[in-house]
Write an enzyme that holds these catalytic residues in place. Structure first.
Site, PDB file in Angstrom:
ATOM      1  N   THR A 108       0.824  -1.212   0.000  1.00 25.50           N
ATOM      2  CA  THR A 108       0.000   0.000   0.000  1.00 25.50           C
ATOM      3  C   THR A 108       0.857   1.260   0.000  1.00 25.50           C
ATOM      4  OG1 THR A 108      -1.855  -1.090   1.101  1.00 25.50           O
ATOM      5  CG2 THR A 108      -1.734   1.301   1.304  1.00 25.50           C
TER       6      THR A 108
ATOM      7  N   THR B  81      34.681 -39.455 -11.536  1.00 26.21           N
ATOM      8  CA  THR B  81      33.455 -39.660 -10.780  1.00 26.21           C
ATOM      9  C   THR B  81      33.850 -39.848  -9.329  1.00 26.21           C
ATOM     10  OG1 THR B  81      33.537 -42.052 -11.210  1.00 26.21           O
ATOM     11  CG2 THR B  81      32.219 -40.710 -12.717  1.00 26.21           C
TER      12      THR B  81
ATOM     13  N   SER C  25      46.925 -12.804  -2.220  1.00 27.57           N
ATOM     14  CA  SER C  25      47.264 -12.892  -0.804  1.00 27.57           C
ATOM     15  C   SER C  25      48.091 -11.692  -0.376  1.00 27.57           C
ATOM     16  CB  SER C  25      48.047 -14.174  -0.530  1.00 27.57           C
ATOM     17  OG  SER C  25      48.488 -14.221   0.810  1.00 27.57           O
ATOM     18  N   SER C  26      47.883 -11.291   0.880  1.00 24.83           N
ATOM     19  CA  SER C  26      48.692 -10.220   1.462  1.00 24.83           C
ATOM     20  C   SER C  26      49.968 -10.753   2.092  1.00 24.83           C
ATOM     21  CB  SER C  26      47.876  -9.486   2.534  1.00 24.83           C
ATOM     22  OG  SER C  26      47.532 -10.383   3.587  1.00 24.83           O
TER      23      SER C  26
ATOM     24  N   THR D 279      -4.320  -0.937  -4.326  1.00 21.83           N
ATOM     25  CA  THR D 279      -2.958  -1.471  -4.199  1.00 21.83           C
ATOM     26  C   THR D 279      -2.912  -2.926  -4.632  1.00 21.83           C
ATOM     27  OG1 THR D 279      -2.339   0.012  -2.397  1.00 21.83           O
ATOM     28  CG2 THR D 279      -1.137  -2.067  -2.542  1.00 21.83           C
ATOM     29  N   ASN D 280      -4.013  -3.646  -4.351  1.00 22.03           N
ATOM     30  CA  ASN D 280      -4.015  -5.089  -4.530  1.00 22.03           C
ATOM     31  C   ASN D 280      -4.054  -5.531  -5.985  1.00 22.03           C
ATOM     32  OD1 ASN D 280      -4.094  -4.917  -1.793  1.00 22.03           O
ATOM     33  ND2 ASN D 280      -6.228  -5.539  -1.594  1.00 22.03           N
TER      34      ASN D 280
END
Length: 478
Positions: free
Chosen positions: A101, A187, A318-319, A141-142
């Site tokens: 609404t 597999t 990576s750091s 609204t509906n």
């Protein structure tokens, strides 16, 4: 900031002078500080609301219920919104009570005030054009909110389908490129039988195509709307011809297939089309995430993993570990998939929780669908362009793995028998020798027989020599 006084059933409320929304929207701002995302976060929904209101104004004009001057002003205001004007005025939170609404009220007020401005009147001077009595004429609204949602979702799915197609084509192109690269299939993470890397990527493309078709089917379910049903689908306070006229105008405005549902009472309470879309999205992301898992596994290493393919390096990984590169694009797609799967649960629960003639939880359903499709569209674009397109094959390593694989014994199983084949496989594993060497040593098959039985064309099930040409032709056809 100076304000103008507006009135609703709860009393007077001061609204800032320079905003185009009114009292109902202002109260919703106080009531729903939930996500921090206004409905303007979904431009498709805002544009779709404007399309519905424009169609309604045109239908009411045709029926003689709305003066032409007011209808023209509403139509012009809606045109402005459809082309981007005033989206910052759609401020209600996407997650709200009231079955949407507040969203409908927000649209009514912005359109009314823009129309008043075009007519030369002050904002909020609703004596000349009223948001509820005229912009919302013949509506509820509906029927407005679910109709706008269906229109907006069709636009969103169209963009997503384009991105999905890009991923499919990227996988298919790699299927052509890797058509002659033989490898060992697996597999349960154990060596299985030989295949080509092209087959692996072709399979990805095929699965994506199946999911794309399911998404297309789900989009078709959005065509039927309950516009004209008003509160519960009975059409109370709407002209008997309004629904047909409004849907006709909406179809012309949007260019979409829009039809009146044969039973608007059923349509007003039904959210199954949203569930169908969510299910199609979940099916797609489950497959897509599994493919990204495969890409990460196949590219694992580079020295201590499978190392069968290399993903393009897009950033340092990576750091602390120099030179490390991570599969960040498949990883982000995985995370989007997790989110969409969670949203499917939200949508399912919200659809189930509807009661009697209306589902009050459409805002969270619609928000979840828009979120999922927007994320997926972006993720597919990134995956296709920044990952799949740059994949390369570690052809030498793959060829060596085939030649050394114990699973080659499967190709001669029928000729030498299962028991003998098992013994050879065990010996090869224990001695780290190739099965071909042991077969030749035991004199079980001649060199010519081995050459024929272990021909790549035979053991992979494709004619490798013609695979490139066939793949190229298929690519052109697509």
């Amino acid at each position: 900031m100076s304000g103008r006084n507006e009135h609703d059933l709860l009393g007077d409320f001061e609204v800032p002078d320079d905003v185009y929304y009114g009292v109902h929207t202002a109260r919703a701002l106080e009531n729903f500080p939930i996500s921090g995302m206004p409905i303007a976060s979904w431009p498709d929904l805002v544009a779709a609301l404007a399309c519905v209101k424009q169609a309604a104004a045109l239908a009411n004009r045709d029926l003689g219920l709305l003066p032409e001057s007011k209808a023209d002003a509403i139509v012009k205001a809606c045109d402005d919104i459809r082309t981007g004007w005033g989206h910052d005025q759609f401020v209600v939170d996407v997650i709200q009570g009231g079955a949407g609404t507040s969203t409908n009220m927000n649209a009514n007020e912005v359109i009314a005030n823009r129309a008043l401005e075009l007519l030369g009147h002050d904002l909020g001077d609703y004596r000349y054009l009223h948001p509820l009595e005229e912009v919302n004429l013949g509506q509820s609204t509906n029927d407005v909110y679910p109709t706008a949602a269906r229109v907006a979702l069709q636009w969103s799915i169209r963009r997503l389908l384009s991105a999905v197609q890009m991923v499919r084509e990227a996988f298919a192109a790699k299927g052509v490129e890797f058509a002659a690269v033989t490898k060992i299939g697996r597999t349960q993470l154990q060596d299985a039988v030989p295949m080509t890397l092209g087959q692996e990527f072709d399979a990805f493309a095929s699965l994506i195509e199946k999911d794309r078709r399911r998404l297309l089917e789900s989009r078709a379910s959005l065509a039927e709307v309950n516009l004209g049903g008003t509160a519960i689908g009975t059409g109370l306070n709407a002209h008997p011809d309004y629904a047909t006229l409004a849907c006709g105008h909406l179809a012309k405005i949007t260019g979409l297939d829009v039809q009146s549902d044969a039973n608007p009472v059923a349509a007003t309470q039904d959210t199954s089309c949203f569930v169908q879309i969510s299910t199609a999205l979940k099916r797609f992301v489950v497959n897509l995430s599994k493919m990204c898992n495969d890409l990460r596994l196949l590219s694992s290493g580079p020295r201590a993993g499978l190392g069968e393919i290399a993903l393009p390096a897009v950033q340092a990984g990576s750091s602390i570990m120099p030179g490390k590169v991570n599969p960040v694009i498949p990883e982000v797609v995985n995370q989007v998939a997790f989110e969409v799967i969670g949203q499917d649960t939200t949508i399912t629960m919200a659809a189930e929780a509807g009661q009697l003639q209306l589902n009050a939880f459409e805002p969270i359903i619609v928000h979840s669908l828009f979120t999922g499709m927007a994320r997926l569209t972006a993720a597919c674009n990134v995956l296709a362009k920044r990952s799949i397109a740059g994949i390369t094959a570690e052809a030498d390593s793959l060829r060596a793995s085939v030649e050394h694989s114990i699973s080659l014994i499967t190709a001669v199983n029928q000729q030498i028998g299962y028991t003998e084949a098992t013994a050879i496989a065990q010996e090869a594993l224990a001695t780290n020798r190739g099965v071909v060497e042991i077969i030749a040593e035991r004199g079980l098959l001649s060199p010519d027989e081995l050459t024929e039985l272990l021909d790549p064309n035979r053991i992979t099930g494709v004619a490798v020599g013609t695979a490139r040409a066939a793949g190229a032709e298929g690519s052109r056809a697509r």
